[in-house]
Design an enzyme around this catalytic site. Structure first.
Site, PDB file in Angstrom:
ATOM      1  CG  HIS A 187      45.684  37.370  36.079  1.00  0.00           C
ATOM      2  ND1 HIS A 187      44.716  37.558  35.124  1.00  0.00           N
ATOM      3  CD2 HIS A 187      45.131  37.774  37.257  1.00  0.00           C
ATOM      4  CE1 HIS A 187      43.632  38.061  35.702  1.00  0.00           C
ATOM      5  NE2 HIS A 187      43.859  38.202  36.974  1.00  0.00           N
ATOM      6  CD  GLU A 409      31.362  32.126  32.410  1.00  0.00           C
ATOM      7  OE1 GLU A 409      32.407  32.780  32.584  1.00  0.00           O
ATOM      8  OE2 GLU A 409      30.234  32.641  32.321  1.00  0.00           O
ATOM      9  CG  ASP A 433      34.788  31.841  36.111  1.00  0.00           C
ATOM     10  OD1 ASP A 433      35.452  31.888  37.163  1.00  0.00           O
ATOM     11  OD2 ASP A 433      34.471  32.854  35.482  1.00  0.00           O
ATOM     12  CB  CYS A 488      35.856  30.640  24.689  1.00  0.00           C
ATOM     13  SG  CYS A 488      34.714  31.000  26.032  1.00  0.00           S
TER      14      CYS A 488
END
Length: 563
Positions: A187, A409, A433, A488
């Site tokens: 994050h 992913e 991922d 993305c």
């Protein structure tokens, strides 16, 4: 100069004085309430403090936008979860613990449970500690945890940052970010890129940096230079510029590469449009659902989706259906106690037991699309098999949504993309991922940061396999129906990696709006043939470091652009 090496996560160079994060709140004393104390009033103070912290976080979320608003909202939802406050209040009543000690002990119990579960749930232990410290600060009148405010621009150095702290960084004052922990898709890294702050994580020796010393941070190379020369400091200051996007993204020889933005709500969509994004490559819809005991109504969803579509009238908006599960549990959709939530019922898999939730979301997306002028594409997360892709396409078609695609992913999806795209009309690579699953490396663990990067040649081979499968699928579908493949994930916003992805066959890149200008500038100096050469260099490398070094050496424009 003494150089420290870490993992580059947000490009750019900046020099400034170090300001270190303050130590976390100390553990409260093992103390009991004095005889004659009002136990009920003490227990009530815990709930009141939790409500105050929640309100503060939500107020800050309301002033933020995009990823920062999302993170603050999720942290507020955690503070509002009654589990912590109820457990702490019980310790006050039953054991006569002081409110602050009770919150500490209750939080420790939750942390131990999460860490024992492992995977994505273990990542939330840090967030629980953050909420714990905020509640204790409120109870004791101490300064809550947060980023220092020295009154001048600075380089922030920390062991790691809670998402809520990273979300509140001021790019005008925070010149760069250096952490000892974290990984390239943590994050902290994602938010640093979203804010356009140069950042290096997993820096060996970061704890030795001291307040007041001057450092030069190179977020593209992953280095932190101590005691840089005045000339180096001046050069870094010149390099720190904001680049605007002008027109469509393209290579040096004019090949159009769509430069899109990742958004989560109307505010971030407007910001992305203002930043020059050609459209939206990832509209994360789950933040409308998080922190709620039940799903939002079709009418509420329709309004929220329409507000995003309005910001991109006449342009493409790719809507990802609800990506729940793992680190985004929802009480009305997911179950607790999975032994490995990252490999559990998440994304499209939740529709097996709860097809009605997906149906209502598709109904809302279709209603918003019917009343807006945007080109609406819809994609499902965590697709692993052709049958899953086919069923999703059928459900979209039932709602009149004809541009239905899949997220890639899972390595299986990359290797089977030819069959996934037999009916799905596009694919979008979620490199965060995809890297985590390909390398078996938790993206939040600093100890695994070198594995958790999309520069890994194995991950790049999966990108190439996805694009190759898409080309084969194009040969079997009616004439004129292409099978575009976009990215993305966070890899799309890496200016050095972007031309490699294009060389592998990717046709669009979706990123944080702050990265659009840098990526556009690099692509505009690189021909398609050169992109392919860079891709071959990266694929031929033995590891991620070698791939990054080889590409950077072949792209001197990066240094010229300050990247």
């Amino acid at each position: 100069m003494t150089s420290l090496q870490g993992v580059p996560v947000s490009p750019g160079r900046a020099a400034g004085v170090v300001v270190t994060m303050p130590a976390p709140l100390p553990e409260p004393a093992l103390a009991r309430l004095p005889e004659g104390s009002d136990v009920e009033a003490a227990a009530d103070r815990v709930a009141q403090a939790a409500r105050t912290v929640t309100a503060d976080l939500l107020e800050r979320a309301g002033r933020a936008s995009g990823t920062a608003a999302d993170v603050l909202t999720v942290t507020a939802a955690m503070a509002a979860d009654p589990t912590l406050a109820t457990t702490a209040a019980g310790l006050v009543r039953e054991d006569r613990e002081t409110p602050e000690r009770a919150v500490w002990d209750a939080a420790q119990s939750v942390v131990e449970q999460l860490e024992a579960l492992g995977g994505h749930l273990a990542e939330r232990a840090r967030d629980v500690r953050d909420v714990r410290d905020r509640i204790i600060a409120e109870l004791t009148g101490q300064r809550p945890p947060g980023v220092p405010e020295p009154g001048h621009p600075f380089v922030l150095v920390a062991h790691d940052l809670a998402p809520a702290d990273t979300a509140t960084l001021d790019p005008g004052l925070t010149l760069a970010l250096v952490t000892e922990g974290g990984g390239p898709t943590s994050h902290t890294a994602i938010l640093a890129r979203a804010l356009g702050i140069p950042a290096v994580v997993a820096v060996t020796g970061a704890a030795r940096l001291r307040d007041g010393e001057t450092v030069l941070v190179d977020g593209g190379r992953g280095t932190v230079e101590r005691d840089p020369t005045p000339d180096a400091v001046a050069a870094a200051s010149v390099a720190r510029v904001h680049r605007a996007v002008e027109g469509q993204g393209h290579t040096a020889d004019g090949v159009h590469i769509e430069l899109l933005a990742n958004v989560a709500d109307a505010g971030s969509a407007k910001a992305a449009a203002a930043a020059g994004a050609e459209g939206v490559g990832l509209f994360r819809t789950e933040f409308l659902f998080l922190g709620r005991p039940e799903e939002p109504s079709v009418a509420e969803q329709t309004r929220a989706y329409h507000a995003v579509l309005d910001a991109f009238a006449g342009r493409k908006v790719v809507v990802r259906t609800l990506d729940a599960g793992a680190d985004k549990p929802l009480p009305f959709l997911t179950t607790d106690g999975e032994p490995n939530p990252a490999l559990g019922v998440r994304g499209l898999r939740t529709a097996v037991a709860h097809p009605d939730v997906l149906e209502r979301q598709l109904e809302a997306i279709a209603a918003a699309a019917a009343s807006a002028d945007a080109q609406v594409w819809v994609m499902a997360p965590m697709v692993a098999t052709p049958d899953e892709a086919d069923r999703f396409v059928d459900r979209c078609a039932a709602h009149g949504l004809t541009r239905a695609g899949v997220m890639v992913e899972v390595p299986a999806a990359a290797l089977q993309s030819r069959w996934l795209l037999d009916r799905a009309t596009f694919a979008s690579l979620g490199t965060n991922d995809l890297t985590q699953y390909a390398m078996a490396a938790d993206r939040e663990l600093g100890a695994l940061a070198e594995l958790s990067t999309s520069w890994q040649p194995a991950v790049l081979r999966l990108v190439a396999a996805t694009c190759d499968g898409a080309h084969i699928a194009e040969l079997t579908v009616p004439e004129g129906r292409s099978r575009p493949v976009g990215v993305c994930g966070e890899a799309a916003g890496d200016p050095a990696l972007a031309p490699v992805l294009v060389g592998l066959g990717v046709t669009s890149l979706s990123m944080a709006p702050a990265a659009l200008g840098d990526v556009a500038a690099v692509l505009a100096t690189t021909s398609m043939d050169r992109c392919r050469q860079l891709a071959r260099l990266a694929l031929a490398s033995r590891d991620a470091w070698a791939a990054r070094r080889a590409v950077r050496a072949a792209l001197p424009e990066l240094d010229a652009l300050g990247l």
